[in-house]
Write an enzyme that holds these catalytic residues in place. Structure first.
Site, PDB file in Angstrom:
ATOM      1  N   HIS A 249       0.865  -1.181   0.000  1.00 49.06           N
ATOM      2  CA  HIS A 249       0.000   0.000   0.000  1.00 49.06           C
ATOM      3  C   HIS A 249       0.896   1.224   0.000  1.00 49.06           C
ATOM      4  CE1 HIS A 249      -3.011   2.897   1.268  1.00 49.06           C
ATOM      5  NE2 HIS A 249      -3.946   1.982   1.164  1.00 49.06           N
ATOM      6  N   ARG A 269      -6.776  10.263   0.132  1.00 50.20           N
ATOM      7  CA  ARG A 269      -6.627  10.732  -1.257  1.00 50.20           C
ATOM      8  C   ARG A 269      -7.985  10.784  -1.959  1.00 50.20           C
ATOM      9  NH1 ARG A 269      -3.371   6.520  -3.387  1.00 50.20           N
ATOM     10  NH2 ARG A 269      -3.476   5.532  -1.342  1.00 50.20           N
TER      11      ARG A 269
END
Ligand code: FAD
Length: 631
Positions: A249, A269
């Protein structure tokens, strides 16, 4: 014979995360006497840690969404190496499973007009993740547990015993599966608190043991993700598919050292957060690969416009699939543009008002304040890649979750195929529900077909397995399990990590081989009552086997795709796209690897892509099979 407690069940589900609970609910609803076994406390599973949401094409936020678009995104994210039937079933059934969860009591965040709200995530064309703030997994587990209790209450009313048909064995670790000839007949384990051994006589086992992250040093995974299910499957004769694909990740915490690897959700995000390097450059614009160029914004203005007007703007490059973002961050740091503690900056503070950050990302605010003394409403976070998820797993039948061994089923993160070479965020929680249900149903149908005939447990096999489990307690001068674990993690992190090279993987295999000799001599001080050293000594068997499976497949696949990046083979190869790597064990316990042809996409599924896009992935001789509609 060692003292072993015995239980008899129709279906035994190993794991109490989302996949295990959904499988157990289904098996019980099909009338099977079902056990749920969980290494950790009931309610503590990876699923509970999931933050961002569950992907399902409900179309609540954007009516253009449907299962075909979700399927297309999933295949693109997996770089066309997904098991197409699994990706199709997942996209088709995820909405129904989410609505079912709501019907069972899950309280999802709502849209202004009262429907389940959906948020943006990397690689998803539309806002698609059903969520509860950034604590979606907690609500999922709460709801599934509530459903378990509901079924138990019904059994209490009807049969006088809440555990008559569905019982939870918490803090119980399964170490071995037992077979009668080719068929599964039982599972052996120990109770963590007391050290007592326990044998489950059962014709059907559903593996739902989650991931493998603890084989790597920097990981978002917690202590129990030691790849037990992957190893149990291998050791009882089943196979694993594409173990080289491990997801790093892009955003784990990098500071302070004690919390390095803990996840920073992609929702940051999705909700507007941007990545910057030490030169304050929003660097992701430089990392959009050719295969995605037409779908992603080229300027900051275009990217920012997408959040409010997605119809007329392309997506921000921060929302590329995870493998792309993780590699980009890795390069920035390596080339000297990293943050002070070896990551990059993730900035939500300058993008959203503080009250919105607190409302949308309460756990992230709490996590950074408590662990790093950073206020994310006022300053950027420092983040870097962390081992997060394994795409590889038990090779299963898409419809039933059946593995190669009759009576063995697998669902959730332990199963392979669904996500290809890279999983899209949010696609795991929905995968657990879709394939957990299917594996529970598959196991129940298998038991029904046995028509009362149950494979017996061979007492000698059970005794041999029990002796192996107890062996570390008898080796007082054995190797230290903590030292071995640390060496294993370091080896995998540095030699089979985010960027791989052939000679380094060979070095890793050599190191793992030597570690194997030492793991065979591992010892644990003290007795069997709540002894974490002994538990780790047993977990090491799984971690070592899984590490070897990852390294062997990583060495074999001479291309870079999704979660597997070979510095010495940097491109994606159309020839390799047609190949799955299948691993199994030889009789003397060695990992054997073979190549398998990938299933072709059905013509109606091919038509969802345009020919120009497929040409980037497919071999020339595959392209003529692409239907005219896709041209
Ligand atoms: P888990 O939930 O991992 O459960 C495994 C179970 O197996 C546990 O009960 C464990 O105790 C048990 N077990 C393991 N070994 C044994 C054994 N030997 N004997 C008995 N029991 C055993 N995915 C998304 O889709 N959306 C997200 O927003 C998201 N956020 C995430 C955030 C974090 C921090 C993490 C770590 C992951 C996230 N993921 C997310 C991924 C997702 O949470 C996992 O892939 C998923 O929960 C795995 O579910 P599972 O049911 O397969 O296994």
């Amino acid at each position: 014979m060692s003292e072993i407690k015995r239980h008899t069940y129709d279906v035994v589900v190993i794991g109490a995360g989302g996949a295990g609970l959904r499988a157990a609910i289904e098996a019980r609803e099909q009338g099977k006497k079902t056990a749920i076994i969980s290494k950790s406390l009931f309610g503590k599973a990876h699923t509970v840690m999931a933050e961002g949401g569950a992907a399902a094409a409900l179309g609540n936020v954007n009516p253009g969404d449907n299962w075909q678009v979700h399927f297309r995104d999933t295949m693109r994210g997996g770089k066309f190496l997904n098991n197409p039937r699994m990706a199709e079933l997942h996209a088709r059934e995820a909405p129904e499973r989410i609505l079912e969860l709501e019907y069972w009591g899950a309280l999802f965040d709502r849209t202004a007009d009262g429907r389940i709200s959906q948020r943006n995530f990397g690689g998803h064309e539309y806002a698609r993740l059903a969520h509860v703030g950034d604590r979606t997994g907690l609500e999922m587990i709460r709801t599934l547990q509530q459903r378990v209790v509901q079924l138990q209450q019904a059994d209490a009313a009807e049969l006088g015993d809440p555990e008559a048909m569905l019982k939870v064995f918490a803090e119980t670790t399964v170490t071995d599966l037992i077979k009668d000839g080719e068929r599964l007949s039982g599972a052996l384990g120990y109770i963590r608190e007391t050290g007592e051994l326990v044998l489950f006589e059962t014709p059907a086992v559903v593996l739902a043991t989650g991931g493998i992250g603890k084989s790597f040093k920097v990981t978002s995974n917690s202590w129990e993700y030691t790849g037990d299910g992957h190893a149990l499957a291998l050791r009882c004769g089943a196979s694993l598919v594409n173990m080289e694909f491990v997801q790093f990740h892009p955003t784990g915490m990098v500071w302070p050292p004690s919390v390095k690897g803990i996840l920073v959700t992609e929702s940051v995000r999705g909700d507007g957060g941007v990545l910057r390097n030490a030169e304050n450059e929003r660097f992701m614009f430089r990392y959009v690969p050719d295969v995605f160029r037409s779908q992603y914004a080229e300027t900051e203005a275009e990217a920012d416009g997408w959040y409010s007007d997605p119809e007329n703007h392309r997506r921000p490059p921060e929302l590329l699939p995870r493998d792309e973002v993780a590699r980009a961050i890795n390069t920035e740091v390596k080339e000297g543009r990293g943050s002070p503690h070896g990551g990059v900056f993730l900035d939500i503070a300058s993008r959203l008002p503080a009250d919105q950050i607190m409302r949308k990302l309460p756990s992230m605010h709490h996590q950074f304040k408590e662990l790093a003394d950073v206020d994310i409403t006022a300053e950027p976070m420092e983040v870097g890649p962390t081992c997060h998820y394994v795409m590889g797993g038990v090779e299963v039948d898409a419809a039933t979750g059946a593995a190669l061994v009759p009576g063995l089923f697998a669902a959730g993160e332990v199963a392979g195929g669904m996500h290809g070479s890279n999983r899209l965020g949010g696609n795991s929680l929905s995968d657990l529900l879709v394939f957990g249900r299917r594996a529970g149903l598959g196991a129940a149908e298998y038991v029904t077909e046995l028509d009362g005939e149950r494979p017996p447990v061979d007492p000698e096999q059970a005794e041999r397995a029990a002796e192996q489990v107890l062996a570390p307690l008898e080796r007082e001068d054995g190797e230290n399990p903590y030292a071995l674990h640390s060496e294993l993690q370091q080896t995998m992190n540095t030699l089979v990590g985010i960027i791989r090279r052939g000679p380094e993987i060979e070095q890793a295999l050599d190191a793992l081989h030597k570690l194997g000799d030492r793991v065979a001599r591992v010892g644990a001080e003290g007795g069997s009552v709540y002894n974490p050293g002994w538990h780790l000594a047993l977990d090491l068997r799984s971690m070592l086997l899984v590490a070897e499976a990852i390294a062997r497949a990583a060495l074999e696949r001479e291309e870079s795709r999704g979660g597997h990046t070979r510095d010495d083979f940097p491109g994606m190869s159309p020839e390799w796209r047609r190949i799955n790597l299948i691993e199994s064990l030889t009789k003397d316990g060695r990992v054997r690897l073979r190549r398998q042809r990938v299933d072709a996409l059905r013509p109606d599924l091919l038509e969802l892509f345009d020919r120009e896009e497929l040409a980037k992935y497919f071999t020339d001789d595959e392209l003529p099979a692409v239907p005219a509609a896709a041209v």
